[in-house]
Design a protein around this motif. Structure first.
Motif, PDB file in Angstrom:
ATOM      1  N   UNK A  28       0.867  -1.184   0.000  1.00 31.88           N
ATOM      2  CA  UNK A  28       0.000   0.000   0.000  1.00 31.88           C
ATOM      3  C   UNK A  28       0.899   1.228   0.000  1.00 31.88           C
ATOM      4  N   UNK A  29       0.663   2.138  -0.939  1.00 30.34           N
ATOM      5  CA  UNK A  29       1.476   3.351  -1.028  1.00 30.34           C
ATOM      6  C   UNK A  29       0.599   4.485  -1.544  1.00 30.34           C
ATOM      7  N   UNK A  30       1.096   5.693  -1.420  1.00 28.59           N
ATOM      8  CA  UNK A  30       0.311   6.846  -1.856  1.00 28.59           C
ATOM      9  C   UNK A  30       0.345   7.046  -3.362  1.00 28.59           C
ATOM     10  N   UNK A  31       1.459   6.722  -4.020  1.00 27.34           N
ATOM     11  CA  UNK A  31       1.631   7.067  -5.427  1.00 27.34           C
ATOM     12  C   UNK A  31       2.391   5.974  -6.164  1.00 27.34           C
ATOM     13  N   UNK A  32       1.925   5.635  -7.368  1.00 24.44           N
ATOM     14  CA  UNK A  32       2.681   4.754  -8.256  1.00 24.44           C
ATOM     15  C   UNK A  32       3.023   5.564  -9.502  1.00 24.44           C
ATOM     16  N   UNK A  33       4.298   5.701  -9.772  1.00 24.68           N
ATOM     17  CA  UNK A  33       4.763   6.447 -10.947  1.00 24.68           C
ATOM     18  C   UNK A  33       5.494   5.462 -11.858  1.00 24.68           C
ATOM     19  N   UNK A  34       6.800   5.352 -11.742  1.00 30.84           N
ATOM     20  CA  UNK A  34       7.559   4.426 -12.584  1.00 30.84           C
ATOM     21  C   UNK A  34       7.537   3.001 -12.044  1.00 30.84           C
ATOM     22  N   UNK A  35       7.200   2.838 -10.780  1.00 34.02           N
ATOM     23  CA  UNK A  35       7.072   1.512 -10.195  1.00 34.02           C
ATOM     24  C   UNK A  35       8.319   0.945  -9.565  1.00 34.02           C
ATOM     25  N   UNK A  36       9.425   1.669  -9.600  1.00 38.30           N
ATOM     26  CA  UNK A  36      10.686   1.145  -9.081  1.00 38.30           C
ATOM     27  C   UNK A  36      10.617   0.680  -7.638  1.00 38.30           C
ATOM     28  N   UNK A  59      -2.924   7.200  -5.828  1.00 43.60           N
ATOM     29  CA  UNK A  59      -2.800   7.870  -7.124  1.00 43.60           C
ATOM     30  C   UNK A  59      -1.911   7.056  -8.051  1.00 43.60           C
ATOM     31  N   UNK A  60      -2.359   6.890  -9.285  1.00 38.98           N
ATOM     32  CA  UNK A  60      -1.573   6.245 -10.341  1.00 38.98           C
ATOM     33  C   UNK A  60      -1.278   7.283 -11.414  1.00 38.98           C
ATOM     34  N   UNK A  61      -0.037   7.344 -11.836  1.00 36.95           N
ATOM     35  CA  UNK A  61       0.369   8.159 -12.987  1.00 36.95           C
ATOM     36  C   UNK A  61       0.600   7.173 -14.134  1.00 36.95           C
ATOM     37  N   UNK A  62      -0.468   6.759 -14.844  1.00 39.02           N
ATOM     38  CA  UNK A  62      -0.382   5.647 -15.793  1.00 39.02           C
ATOM     39  C   UNK A  62       0.594   5.856 -16.943  1.00 39.02           C
ATOM     40  N   UNK A  63       0.817   7.093 -17.347  1.00 36.72           N
ATOM     41  CA  UNK A  63       1.744   7.337 -18.458  1.00 36.72           C
ATOM     42  C   UNK A  63       3.181   6.962 -18.110  1.00 36.72           C
ATOM     43  N   UNK A  64       3.489   6.840 -16.812  1.00 36.52           N
ATOM     44  CA  UNK A  64       4.847   6.479 -16.404  1.00 36.52           C
ATOM     45  C   UNK A  64       5.039   4.965 -16.295  1.00 36.52           C
ATOM     46  N   UNK A  65       3.954   4.203 -16.365  1.00 40.70           N
ATOM     47  CA  UNK A  65       4.043   2.757 -16.536  1.00 40.70           C
ATOM     48  C   UNK A  65       4.284   1.891 -15.311  1.00 40.70           C
ATOM     49  N   UNK A  66       4.258   2.446 -14.123  1.00 38.96           N
ATOM     50  CA  UNK A  66       4.552   1.650 -12.936  1.00 38.96           C
ATOM     51  C   UNK A  66       3.540   0.558 -12.658  1.00 38.96           C
ATOM     52  N   UNK A  67       2.261   0.885 -12.708  1.00 36.46           N
ATOM     53  CA  UNK A  67       1.226  -0.125 -12.460  1.00 36.46           C
ATOM     54  C   UNK A  67       1.277  -1.202 -13.538  1.00 36.46           C
ATOM     55  N   UNK A  68       1.508  -0.812 -14.764  1.00 40.04           N
ATOM     56  CA  UNK A  68       1.622  -1.779 -15.860  1.00 40.04           C
ATOM     57  C   UNK A  68       2.797  -2.732 -15.614  1.00 40.04           C
ATOM     58  N   UNK A  69       3.926  -2.180 -15.154  1.00 40.09           N
ATOM     59  CA  UNK A  69       5.101  -3.020 -14.871  1.00 40.09           C
ATOM     60  C   UNK A  69       4.799  -4.025 -13.763  1.00 40.09           C
ATOM     61  N   UNK A  70       4.062  -3.604 -12.745  1.00 39.05           N
ATOM     62  CA  UNK A  70       3.677  -4.530 -11.680  1.00 39.05           C
ATOM     63  C   UNK A  70       2.768  -5.631 -12.220  1.00 39.05           C
ATOM     64  N   UNK A  71       1.779  -5.255 -13.028  1.00 39.17           N
ATOM     65  CA  UNK A  71       0.873  -6.260 -13.593  1.00 39.17           C
ATOM     66  C   UNK A  71       1.642  -7.245 -14.471  1.00 39.17           C
ATOM     67  N   UNK A  72       2.644  -6.763 -15.200  1.00 39.80           N
ATOM     68  CA  UNK A  72       3.465  -7.657 -16.024  1.00 39.80           C
ATOM     69  C   UNK A  72       4.248  -8.658 -15.173  1.00 39.80           C
TER      70      UNK A  72
END
Length: 86
Positions: A28-36, A59-72
């Protein structure tokens, strides 16, 4: 349980969190950006023998791809708000 993964590249589990080894964990975190940070935390949970149920953010910043990287990496994600870039 809460832990800070420390400075980039440190990737170690603090002694106070080792008792969760083999347990079930939700990130659990406040923000996902690049996902590092979230990817590093997920890796640490798995290295400790834990089971990761998902990663949840305010908050998710989807253009930076962090959530997508986690799902991958097989991590389910959710966010309350998403702010795509313009």
């Amino acid at each position: 349980m809460r832990w800070n993964t420390g400075p980039p590249g440190s990737n170690s589990i603090p002694p106070s969190c080792r008792r969760a080894a083999g347990g079930t964990v939700a990130l659990v975190d406040d923000l996902i950006a690049t996902g590092g940070t979230a990817l590093a935390a997920a890796q640490l949970v798995r290295q400790a023998g834990g089971s990761l149920t998902g990663a949840h953010f305010l908050i998710d910043l989807p253009d930076l791809g962090g959530a997508r990287a986690l799902r991958e990496q097989g991590v389910a994600t959710s966010a309350i708000l998403a702010y795509p870039g313009d």
